[in-house]
Write a protein that holds these residues in place. Structure first.
Motif, PDB file in Angstrom:
ATOM      1  N   UNK A   1      -1.716   9.983   3.156  1.00 53.56           N
ATOM      2  CA  UNK A   1      -1.147   8.694   2.744  1.00 53.56           C
ATOM      3  C   UNK A   1      -1.930   8.111   1.574  1.00 53.56           C
ATOM      4  N   UNK A   2      -3.248   8.169   1.634  1.00 49.37           N
ATOM      5  CA  UNK A   2      -4.060   7.592   0.548  1.00 49.37           C
ATOM      6  C   UNK A   2      -3.808   8.306  -0.774  1.00 49.37           C
ATOM      7  N   UNK A   3      -3.428   9.574  -0.716  1.00 48.17           N
ATOM      8  CA  UNK A   3      -3.155  10.344  -1.939  1.00 48.17           C
ATOM      9  C   UNK A   3      -1.836   9.936  -2.601  1.00 48.17           C
ATOM     10  N   UNK A   4      -1.038   9.112  -1.933  1.00 50.01           N
ATOM     11  CA  UNK A   4       0.218   8.650  -2.523  1.00 50.01           C
ATOM     12  C   UNK A   4      -0.006   7.582  -3.588  1.00 50.01           C
ATOM     13  N   UNK A   5      -1.182   6.957  -3.583  1.00 51.01           N
ATOM     14  CA  UNK A   5      -1.463   5.893  -4.546  1.00 51.01           C
ATOM     15  C   UNK A   5      -1.447   6.464  -5.968  1.00 51.01           C
ATOM     16  N   UNK A   6      -0.736   5.765  -6.852  1.00 53.08           N
ATOM     17  CA  UNK A   6      -0.642   6.192  -8.240  1.00 53.08           C
ATOM     18  C   UNK A   6       0.790   6.159  -8.725  1.00 53.08           C
ATOM     19  N   UNK A   7       1.024   6.646  -9.917  1.00 53.74           N
ATOM     20  CA  UNK A   7       2.372   6.678 -10.487  1.00 53.74           C
ATOM     21  C   UNK A   7       3.056   7.999 -10.149  1.00 53.74           C
ATOM     22  N   UNK A   8       4.357   7.922  -9.947  1.00 54.66           N
ATOM     23  CA  UNK A   8       5.152   9.094  -9.588  1.00 54.66           C
ATOM     24  C   UNK A   8       6.508   9.015 -10.279  1.00 54.66           C
TER      25      UNK A   8
ATOM     26  N   UNK B   1       5.338   3.137  -9.093  1.00 55.36           N
ATOM     27  CA  UNK B   1       3.914   3.122  -8.776  1.00 55.36           C
ATOM     28  C   UNK B   1       3.695   2.709  -7.328  1.00 55.36           C
ATOM     29  N   UNK B   2       2.888   3.490  -6.624  1.00 60.87           N
ATOM     30  CA  UNK B   2       2.403   3.093  -5.299  1.00 60.87           C
ATOM     31  C   UNK B   2       1.047   2.442  -5.536  1.00 60.87           C
ATOM     32  N   UNK B   3       0.996   1.139  -5.370  1.00 59.15           N
ATOM     33  CA  UNK B   3      -0.219   0.373  -5.667  1.00 59.15           C
ATOM     34  C   UNK B   3      -1.247   0.541  -4.559  1.00 59.15           C
TER      35      UNK B   3
END
Length: 313
Positions: free
Chosen positions: A113-120, A155-157
């Motif tokens: 889950x923490x690796x989802x943070x960022x732009x996609x 973005x997942x902030x």
């Protein structure tokens, strides 16, 4: 042509949308409960989801296009084991897949889950309100058309795992997300399942914030009344995210006529003396105009003859 009578309520309101109704249903219900015809909303929420909806009443409906609500927060339940055609629990199962046992490991889940943070780059669900050739995507999908929507950057902030629970042969992750405007949590769930060699869909969703508006500021839909709406009105200046400038009665008279105001109005706000600076003009705890400094004068962009309540300077 009959002239529209002035609205008795002119304000922004946070509503806790219940599961099972559309955003349009919420607006229709509020029209009846508040005895106001002019009601609209900023930011659609799926029928299966609950939580924060920002609603405009009366003159405040004119603000809805200016409210950016750039980020939103949710608590989502992601169920592993199958995908659906809507990417949530409302749809038909289109694919099933085994659920690796490691997905029940809280450490594995938390790290994933923490690796989802960022732009996609995210492909929105076919069952969405995006227009395709002037027709809503969900209407084409319901008619049996193959809908292919282009990927767009989101973005997942933040993404925080709250719980992992076994469910039959599968499991459910409960995750708190903060995401950029335009992000589909359903699509995050779908893509997460695929990336883990399984299948997943969104089984529950609750929006906890929309822009600066939180659940604690919202009223229950069934409790809505004119008196409660006045009492719990959102501050339109804060929701718009613009600086506020207080004006007196003389300036207000000019504002209501759409006249330009002297830059002397901003002598105590030198940071606004930049061409293009936008601001809220406030009088008697009401928003009376959205204005812009054009380099020579303060120019009215939107004027509200009745005034929008709820301002708290």
């Amino acid at each position: 042509m009959a002239q529209r009578s002035p609205s008795q309520l002119n304000l922004l309101l946070g509503v806790d949308k219940p599961v099972g109704c559309t955003s349009h249903d919420v607006v229709a219900r509020l029209r009846r409960l508040l005895s106001e015809r002019r009601v609209g909303h900023a930011g659609t929420l799926d029928p299966a989801a609950s939580g924060v909806m920002v609603v405009g009443v009366g003159q405040a409906t004119r603000l809805l296009g200016s409210i950016t609500l750039d980020s939103k927060s949710y608590v989502a339940a992601i169920s592993f084991g199958c995908e659906t055609n809507t990417d949530d629990a409302e749809g038909e199962v289109t694919r099933s897949a085994p659920v690796p046992r490691q997905l029940l490991d809280r450490d594995v889940a938390g790290e994933t889950v923490s690796c989802l943070v960022g732009t996609h780059m995210q492909v929105p669900p076919a069952f969405s309100a995006i227009s395709v050739g002037g027709v809503r995507s969900y209407k084409r999908a319901r008619a049996g058309e193959d809908v292919e929507l282009p990927a767009r950057e989101i973005e997942v902030i933040s993404a925080v795992l709250l719980d992992v629970a076994a469910e039959g042969d599968g499991c459910v992750w409960t995750v708190a997300f903060t995401v950029s405007k335009g992000t589909y949590i359903r699509a995050l769930a779908r893509d997460l399942g695929r990336s883990l060699g399984s299948a997943a869909h969104l089984s529950a969703l609750r929006r906890t914030t929309s822009g600066s508006v939180s659940l604690g500021e919202c009223i229950a839909l069934d409790d809505a009344s004119p008196d409660l709406a006045r009492e719990r009105a959102l501050d339109p200046v804060r929701v718009l995210g613009l600086p506020a400038v207080a004006i007196g009665e003389a300036a207000l008279a000019d504002v209501l006529c759409g006249r330009r105001l002297s830059p002397a109005l901003l002598r105590e706000r030198p940071e606004l003396l930049q061409p293009g600076s936008r601001m809220c003009l406030v009088a008697n705890d009401e928003l009376r105009a959205i204005a812009q400094f054009d380099g020579r004068a303060v120019v009215m962009k939107e004027v509200f003859p009745q005034g929008i309540g709820g301002v708290r300077l």
